[in-house]
Design a protein around this motif. Structure first.
Motif, PDB file in Angstrom:
ATOM      1  N   TYR A 106       0.843  -1.198   0.000  1.00  0.00           N
ATOM      2  CA  TYR A 106       0.000   0.000   0.000  1.00  0.00           C
ATOM      3  C   TYR A 106       0.876   1.245   0.000  1.00  0.00           C
ATOM      4  O   TYR A 106       1.938   1.279   0.626  1.00  0.00           O
ATOM      5  CB  TYR A 106      -0.911   0.022   1.225  1.00  0.00           C
ATOM      6  N   ALA A 107       0.406   2.282  -0.714  1.00  0.00           N
ATOM      7  CA  ALA A 107       1.090   3.573  -0.719  1.00  0.00           C
ATOM      8  C   ALA A 107       0.073   4.692  -0.911  1.00  0.00           C
ATOM      9  O   ALA A 107      -0.979   4.489  -1.549  1.00  0.00           O
ATOM     10  CB  ALA A 107       2.132   3.628  -1.822  1.00  0.00           C
ATOM     11  N   PHE A 127      -3.335   3.555  -2.858  1.00  0.00           N
ATOM     12  CA  PHE A 127      -3.043   2.584  -3.923  1.00  0.00           C
ATOM     13  C   PHE A 127      -2.599   1.290  -3.264  1.00  0.00           C
ATOM     14  O   PHE A 127      -1.591   1.267  -2.541  1.00  0.00           O
ATOM     15  CB  PHE A 127      -1.930   3.149  -4.823  1.00  0.00           C
ATOM     16  N   ALA A 128      -3.369   0.218  -3.448  1.00  0.00           N
ATOM     17  CA  ALA A 128      -3.019  -1.101  -2.920  1.00  0.00           C
ATOM     18  C   ALA A 128      -2.862  -2.064  -4.087  1.00  0.00           C
ATOM     19  O   ALA A 128      -3.643  -2.012  -5.049  1.00  0.00           O
ATOM     20  CB  ALA A 128      -4.087  -1.602  -1.961  1.00  0.00           C
ATOM     21  N   ILE A 129      -1.871  -2.944  -4.006  1.00  0.00           N
ATOM     22  CA  ILE A 129      -1.600  -3.847  -5.124  1.00  0.00           C
ATOM     23  C   ILE A 129      -1.262  -5.249  -4.637  1.00  0.00           C
ATOM     24  O   ILE A 129      -0.500  -5.424  -3.678  1.00  0.00           O
ATOM     25  CB  ILE A 129      -0.458  -3.282  -6.005  1.00  0.00           C
ATOM     26  N   SER A 130      -1.853  -6.252  -5.291  1.00  0.00           N
ATOM     27  CA  SER A 130      -1.536  -7.665  -5.094  1.00  0.00           C
ATOM     28  C   SER A 130      -1.026  -8.218  -6.413  1.00  0.00           C
ATOM     29  O   SER A 130      -1.657  -8.012  -7.459  1.00  0.00           O
ATOM     30  CB  SER A 130      -2.781  -8.450  -4.641  1.00  0.00           C
ATOM     31  N   HIS A 131       0.067  -8.953  -6.362  1.00  0.00           N
ATOM     32  CA  HIS A 131       0.774  -9.342  -7.583  1.00  0.00           C
ATOM     33  C   HIS A 131       1.121 -10.818  -7.551  1.00  0.00           C
ATOM     34  O   HIS A 131       1.708 -11.307  -6.595  1.00  0.00           O
ATOM     35  CB  HIS A 131       2.056  -8.497  -7.681  1.00  0.00           C
ATOM     36  N   ASN A 132       0.753 -11.531  -8.596  1.00  0.00           N
ATOM     37  CA  ASN A 132       1.205 -12.898  -8.822  1.00  0.00           C
ATOM     38  C   ASN A 132       2.100 -12.881 -10.054  1.00  0.00           C
ATOM     39  O   ASN A 132       1.644 -12.532 -11.144  1.00  0.00           O
ATOM     40  CB  ASN A 132       0.014 -13.826  -9.040  1.00  0.00           C
ATOM     41  N   GLY A 133       3.350 -13.269  -9.875  1.00  0.00           N
ATOM     42  CA  GLY A 133       4.262 -13.288 -11.004  1.00  0.00           C
ATOM     43  C   GLY A 133       5.640 -12.822 -10.604  1.00  0.00           C
ATOM     44  O   GLY A 133       6.006 -12.830  -9.430  1.00  0.00           O
ATOM     45  N   ASN A 134       6.410 -12.376 -11.586  1.00  0.00           N
ATOM     46  CA  ASN A 134       7.750 -11.874 -11.311  1.00  0.00           C
ATOM     47  C   ASN A 134       8.147 -10.906 -12.414  1.00  0.00           C
ATOM     48  O   ASN A 134       7.989 -11.191 -13.597  1.00  0.00           O
ATOM     49  CB  ASN A 134       8.758 -13.020 -11.245  1.00  0.00           C
ATOM     50  N   ILE A 135       8.645  -9.753 -12.007  1.00  0.00           N
ATOM     51  CA  ILE A 135       9.083  -8.730 -12.952  1.00  0.00           C
ATOM     52  C   ILE A 135      10.555  -8.981 -13.252  1.00  0.00           C
ATOM     53  O   ILE A 135      11.417  -8.839 -12.373  1.00  0.00           O
ATOM     54  CB  ILE A 135       8.857  -7.323 -12.381  1.00  0.00           C
ATOM     55  N   SER A 136      10.852  -9.349 -14.480  1.00  0.00           N
ATOM     56  CA  SER A 136      12.196  -9.823 -14.800  1.00  0.00           C
ATOM     57  C   SER A 136      13.187  -8.691 -15.075  1.00  0.00           C
ATOM     58  O   SER A 136      14.375  -8.963 -15.299  1.00  0.00           O
ATOM     59  CB  SER A 136      12.142 -10.775 -16.007  1.00  0.00           C
ATOM     60  N   ASN A 137      12.736  -7.442 -15.039  1.00  0.00           N
ATOM     61  CA  ASN A 137      13.668  -6.304 -15.114  1.00  0.00           C
ATOM     62  C   ASN A 137      13.539  -5.411 -13.888  1.00  0.00           C
ATOM     63  O   ASN A 137      13.877  -4.224 -13.924  1.00  0.00           O
ATOM     64  CB  ASN A 137      13.456  -5.486 -16.384  1.00  0.00           C
ATOM     65  N   ALA A 138      13.044  -5.972 -12.773  1.00  0.00           N
ATOM     66  CA  ALA A 138      12.812  -5.180 -11.565  1.00  0.00           C
ATOM     67  C   ALA A 138      14.107  -4.603 -11.003  1.00  0.00           C
ATOM     68  O   ALA A 138      14.121  -3.477 -10.484  1.00  0.00           O
ATOM     69  CB  ALA A 138      12.112  -6.035 -10.509  1.00  0.00           C
ATOM     70  N   VAL A 197       7.560  -2.580 -17.557  1.00  0.00           N
ATOM     71  CA  VAL A 197       7.982  -3.796 -16.870  1.00  0.00           C
ATOM     72  C   VAL A 197       8.000  -4.974 -17.837  1.00  0.00           C
ATOM     73  O   VAL A 197       7.224  -5.037 -18.787  1.00  0.00           O
ATOM     74  CB  VAL A 197       7.077  -4.113 -15.654  1.00  0.00           C
ATOM     75  N   GLU A 198       8.908  -5.907 -17.569  1.00  0.00           N
ATOM     76  CA  GLU A 198       9.002  -7.151 -18.316  1.00  0.00           C
ATOM     77  C   GLU A 198       8.617  -8.300 -17.400  1.00  0.00           C
ATOM     78  O   GLU A 198       8.625  -8.172 -16.181  1.00  0.00           O
ATOM     79  CB  GLU A 198      10.446  -7.364 -18.800  1.00  0.00           C
ATOM     80  N   GLY A 199       8.314  -9.431 -18.000  1.00  0.00           N
ATOM     81  CA  GLY A 199       8.055 -10.623 -17.204  1.00  0.00           C
ATOM     82  C   GLY A 199       6.590 -10.971 -17.118  1.00  0.00           C
ATOM     83  O   GLY A 199       5.825 -10.762 -18.070  1.00  0.00           O
ATOM     84  N   ALA A 200       6.201 -11.496 -15.970  1.00  0.00           N
ATOM     85  CA  ALA A 200       4.849 -12.041 -15.796  1.00  0.00           C
ATOM     86  C   ALA A 200       4.157 -11.347 -14.635  1.00  0.00           C
ATOM     87  O   ALA A 200       4.760 -11.118 -13.591  1.00  0.00           O
ATOM     88  CB  ALA A 200       4.922 -13.540 -15.525  1.00  0.00           C
ATOM     89  N   TYR A 201       2.894 -11.025 -14.833  1.00  0.00           N
ATOM     90  CA  TYR A 201       2.126 -10.460 -13.730  1.00  0.00           C
ATOM     91  C   TYR A 201       0.630 -10.638 -13.950  1.00  0.00           C
ATOM     92  O   TYR A 201       0.108 -10.480 -15.045  1.00  0.00           O
ATOM     93  CB  TYR A 201       2.429  -8.966 -13.536  1.00  0.00           C
ATOM     94  N   SER A 202      -0.036 -11.034 -12.881  1.00  0.00           N
ATOM     95  CA  SER A 202      -1.478 -10.872 -12.753  1.00  0.00           C
ATOM     96  C   SER A 202      -1.660  -9.990 -11.532  1.00  0.00           C
ATOM     97  O   SER A 202      -1.178 -10.313 -10.443  1.00  0.00           O
ATOM     98  CB  SER A 202      -2.183 -12.213 -12.564  1.00  0.00           C
ATOM     99  N   LEU A 203      -2.348  -8.869 -11.719  1.00  0.00           N
ATOM    100  CA  LEU A 203      -2.444  -7.852 -10.679  1.00  0.00           C
ATOM    101  C   LEU A 203      -3.889  -7.572 -10.312  1.00  0.00           C
ATOM    102  O   LEU A 203      -4.777  -7.586 -11.165  1.00  0.00           O
ATOM    103  CB  LEU A 203      -1.815  -6.531 -11.160  1.00  0.00           C
ATOM    104  N   ILE A 204      -4.115  -7.318  -9.023  1.00  0.00           N
ATOM    105  CA  ILE A 204      -5.361  -6.724  -8.553  1.00  0.00           C
ATOM    106  C   ILE A 204      -4.970  -5.446  -7.825  1.00  0.00           C
ATOM    107  O   ILE A 204      -4.170  -5.483  -6.881  1.00  0.00           O
ATOM    108  CB  ILE A 204      -6.151  -7.661  -7.624  1.00  0.00           C
TER     109      ILE A 204
END
Length: 488
Positions: A107-108, A115-126, A172-179
């Motif tokens: 949260y921020a 702004f709250a965020i839940s993330h499944n995945g991985n950002i490959s250029n984080a 961002v690169e990689g994989a994400y499913s976000l809510i």
């Protein structure tokens, strides 16, 4: 858990999904529905859990280490999580330390509001993004790759929140499913390749988002559809809108969801996970038959494939390994002998069934090989005449960088050994894996060689569908260090 095999968690001998996400928009006591949904997704992340709700004025968050049960079945926790909108997360980390500050939802307070965020995945250029953001003044509060999205949104020069969010995702690169939750509503989205899963459902007038359909079932929600790869679905009040801000690209959803990650009672890509796993087992029986007396699953993840193998081969299916469902992680014991005995707290051979028999063990995968070694030895100790192992996936030769906890490539048994050498390592009488084409055939799709791959199968083939910026940088540094050592 329904898909995990906790033979010895400490071995790190199973690929583990990073997390699961669940969101509710438009329901009284939304957080309680989220808690139920997270229970159904517990197999996707057992390290920590969190829920954030919004009551129209304020955001409320509770995050804790451990399982959903014990943390979100208490009134002192749930009552403060007020509001008609809420999202939650279960975590098993692949990036970031094991600490409360990394537990999601993150949260921020942004200029546009909470702004709250839940993330499944991985950002490959984080790693690269984080380095650039810090240079520009960002102050990170966690070591999670997910936080980079928050900072990218905050730093965006676009005017509206939606445009800022899209601008962030395009970096961002990689994989994400976000809510994502904001004061204006909820956003659910998937990366352009759809690597990680996300579905939408409805219960009453409430809209539900979840990593798997089984979580919809648990809260009594009807399945509406999958979120499309590259799609953003926005729920604002009673209105739902869909946006496709990315250029179209052929999807590559993770094939391992069908092999292991998803619960067998889920539906993915319009296919029953349970039915697909039985089909994989049947294909394995066609490709790698063996004369034996019993087909035995490695509980619980090997069970559907074992049923398929038994039905195709005509060899009887039996529960030759009995699992205790009342044992968590074994305590760390002072000696190897006692530590080995701890394995039997969780699984024990059905000696009366096995003794003198030729058995076929069916498991979903081999990672490091330590679990397979223990299981084969367990069968031999129980008096099995022969022990053959059949694996319902191709050899795992490559690491995953898309949100799956995978050992580094050098620690994967199939990276350094061929099948014969792997068989010698686990001390089985024979070992075989389903072929990559057989896996696609079980999914009802053409052989991989005949088409552009319809799934991400990089853990088997090394064919990564996105750039791996951070990994390439690490590899370059490692190579430079190796050259420097040689020069010295």
């Amino acid at each position: 858990m329904f898909t995990t095999n906790p033979f010895d968690v400490a071995d790190g001998d199973k690929l583990r999904e990073e997390c699961g996400v669940f969101g509710v928009a438009g329901a009284a006591d939304a957080a309680r529905l989220v808690a139920l949904g997270l229970h159904a997704l517990q197999h996707r992340g057992q390290e920590a859990a969190g829920i954030t709700s919004f009551d129209g004025v304020d955001f409320h968050t509770h995050r804790a280490m451990g399982h959903v049960a014990g943390n979100f079945d208490r009134e002192d926790v749930m009552v403060p999580l007020r509001g008609h909108v809420a999202c939650g997360h279960v975590r098993y980390s692949t990036t970031g330390e094991t600490a409360l500050r990394n537990v999601q939802p993150l949260y921020a307070d942004l200029a546009s509001g909470g702004f709250a965020i839940s993330h499944n995945g991985n950002i490959s250029n984080a790693m690269r993004l984080r380095r650039d953001l810090v240079r520009n003044g960002s102050i990170f509060q966690s070591t999670s790759d997910t936080e980079t999205i928050i900072h990218l949104v905050a730093m965006s020069k676009y005017r509206t929140f939606l445009d800022k969010f899209i601008d962030a995702l395009k970096q961002v690169e990689g994989a994400y499913s976000l809510i994502v939750m904001t004061p204006e509503g909820m956003i659910a989205c998937r990366d352009p390749l759809g690597i990680r899963p996300l579905v939408m459902g409805k219960v009453g007038e409430a809209i539900i988002f979840a990593s798997e359909t089984v979580a919809l079932d648990v809260v009594g929600a009807a399945f509406v559809r999958e979120i499309e790869p590259g799609e953003l679905v926005i729920v604002k009040g009673g209105e739902i809108s869909s946006h496709h801000p990315f250029a179209p690209i052929s999807p590559r959803p993770c094939i391992f969801e069908h092999v292991y990650f998803s619960r067998p009672d889920s539906i993915a890509g319009g296919r029953s996970i349970y039915t697909v796993r039985k089909a994989i087992g049947a294909q394995l029986a066609i490709e790698s038959p063996v004369d034996a007396d019993l087909v035995i699953p490695v509980p619980d993840s090997g069970t559907p494939a074992a049923i398929g193998y038994a039905q195709q081969s005509g060899i009887p299916f039996e529960l030759g390994i009995i699992r205790s469902h009342y044992v968590g992680r074994t305590f760390i014991q002072p000696t190897n002998e006692v530590r080995h005995l701890g394995v039997k707290l969780k699984h024990n051979a059905n000696r009366a069934l096995i003794e003198g028999k030729r058995v076929i063990l069916i498991d979903d995968s081999i990672v490091r090989g330590t679990t397979s070694l223990k299981i084969v030895q367990m069968m031999r100790d129980a008096g099995a005449a022969e022990v053959h192992m059949r694996i319902a996936s191709p050899p795992t030769r490559h690491s995953c960088y898309y949100g799956v906890d995978t050992p580094e490539r050098a620690k994967l048994l199939a990276h350094s050994k061929n099948v014969a050498e792997m068989n010698a390592y686990i001390h089985a009488d024979s070992l075989a894996f389903v072929s990559i084409d057989g896996l696609y055939k079980a999914l009802g799709e053409p052989c991989r060689a005949d088409i552009r791959p319809s799934h991400c199968d990089a853990c088997f083939t090394g064919d990564y569908p996105t750039s791996l910026t951070d990994q390439d940088e690490v590899a370059s540094v490692d190579q430079f260090a190796l050259l420097a050592e040689r020069v010295v």
